[in-house]
Design a protein around this motif. Structure first.
Motif, PDB file in Angstrom:
ATOM      1  N   GLU A  78       0.763  -1.165  -0.035  1.00 53.78           N
ATOM      2  CA  GLU A  78       0.012  -0.186   0.144  1.00 53.78           C
ATOM      3  C   GLU A  78       1.043   1.078   0.023  1.00 53.78           C
ATOM      4  OE1 GLU A  78      -3.925   1.548   2.228  1.00 53.78           O
ATOM      5  OE2 GLU A  78      -3.408  -0.454   2.226  1.00 53.78           O
ATOM      6  N   GLN A  79       1.998   1.366   0.762  1.00 54.54           N
ATOM      7  CA  GLN A  79       2.827   2.516   0.690  1.00 54.54           C
ATOM      8  C   GLN A  79       3.421   2.738  -0.553  1.00 54.54           C
ATOM      9  OE1 GLN A  79       5.964   2.324   3.638  1.00 54.54           O
ATOM     10  NE2 GLN A  79       6.801   4.192   2.889  1.00 54.54           N
ATOM     11  N   TRP A  80       3.980   1.547  -1.350  1.00 52.99           N
ATOM     12  CA  TRP A  80       4.494   2.123  -2.634  1.00 52.99           C
ATOM     13  C   TRP A  80       3.453   2.549  -3.768  1.00 52.99           C
ATOM     14  CZ3 TRP A  80       3.102   0.682  -7.575  1.00 52.99           C
ATOM     15  CH2 TRP A  80       4.082   0.803  -8.564  1.00 52.99           C
ATOM     16  N   MET A  81       2.041   1.768  -3.394  1.00 45.57           N
ATOM     17  CA  MET A  81       1.077   2.100  -4.556  1.00 45.57           C
ATOM     18  C   MET A  81       0.439   3.597  -4.179  1.00 45.57           C
ATOM     19  SD  MET A  81      -2.348   0.146  -5.046  1.00 45.57           S
ATOM     20  CE  MET A  81      -4.074   1.163  -5.456  1.00 45.57           C
ATOM     21  N   LYS A  82       0.585   3.981  -2.838  1.00 43.04           N
ATOM     22  CA  LYS A  82       0.133   5.401  -2.672  1.00 43.04           C
ATOM     23  C   LYS A  82       1.234   6.429  -3.105  1.00 43.04           C
ATOM     24  CE  LYS A  82      -1.066   8.637   0.927  1.00 43.04           C
ATOM     25  NZ  LYS A  82      -0.786   9.661   0.229  1.00 43.04           N
ATOM     26  N   SER A  83       2.485   6.280  -2.872  1.00 46.23           N
ATOM     27  CA  SER A  83       3.656   6.989  -3.547  1.00 46.23           C
ATOM     28  C   SER A  83       3.449   6.915  -5.159  1.00 46.23           C
ATOM     29  CB  SER A  83       5.159   6.497  -3.242  1.00 46.23           C
ATOM     30  OG  SER A  83       5.174   6.517  -1.774  1.00 46.23           O
ATOM     31  N   PHE A  84       3.142   5.866  -5.739  1.00 38.86           N
ATOM     32  CA  PHE A  84       3.092   5.753  -7.053  1.00 38.86           C
ATOM     33  C   PHE A  84       1.913   6.835  -7.630  1.00 38.86           C
ATOM     34  CE2 PHE A  84       0.868   3.876 -10.865  1.00 38.86           C
ATOM     35  CZ  PHE A  84       1.805   4.113 -11.920  1.00 38.86           C
ATOM     36  N   VAL A  85       0.835   6.479  -6.979  1.00 39.36           N
ATOM     37  CA  VAL A  85      -0.461   7.089  -7.437  1.00 39.36           C
ATOM     38  C   VAL A  85      -0.296   8.587  -7.104  1.00 39.36           C
ATOM     39  CG1 VAL A  85      -3.009   7.513  -6.915  1.00 39.36           C
ATOM     40  CG2 VAL A  85      -2.161   5.368  -7.072  1.00 39.36           C
TER      41      VAL A  85
END
Length: 154
Positions: A78-85
């Protein structure tokens, strides 16, 4: 929520041209303006009509290069996805983002004037988050491009 034949016809006409005057729209679907307006209001309240926008000509805005970018990541948290988004949505040239199943994790649609501007977008994107693989395909010709959704399934 039930969408009947008149609603589908209203939606078809509005998807073609949302600026059509209410009287003309009502006439085209064999209604008087007030019931037609009520139907439009209900379609908006139900979230079927999300918003009305102006569609701009990309070429006339000097955005002649459309690029489709597939992204693979080695991180699925989730942390990576939030940074990407957060990083990708902050780049205005990225006009569409999809999370995918299959070999690629994400698909981006990017519109820019030229390759050097694409490279600038690419560099901003890779600064925002760690990516395993980025693959780009440049559109040579637009065969079909529409925002109109098929209405036969409503």
């Amino acid at each position: 929520m039930a969408i009947d034949k008149k609603d589908r016809e209203i939606l078809r006409l509005l998807q073609d041209d949302a600026s059509v005057p209410l009287a003309d729209l009502a006439n085209a679907v064999s209604l008087t303006p007030t019931p037609c307006w009520r139907r439009i209001q209900k379609l908006q309240a139900d979230g079927v009509i999300e918003k009305q926008v102006a569609l701009c000509n990309a070429t006339k805005l000097n955005l002649g290069l459309t690029t489709f970018v597939t992204i693979r990541t080695s991180q699925h948290n989730e942390q990576w996805m939030k940074s990407f988004v957060d990083g990708a949505t902050a780049i205005p040239e990225i006009v569409e983002i999809y999370r995918l199943s299959g070999d690629a994790d994400y698909l981006l649609k990017i519109v820019v004037p030229d390759i050097s501007r694409y490279d600038s977008v690419y560099k901003r994107l890779i600064r925002s988050v760690d990516l395993l693989d980025v693959s780009s395909a440049f559109a040579m010709e637009t065969i079909k491009c529409t925002t109109a959704l098929p209405l036969d399934y409503a």
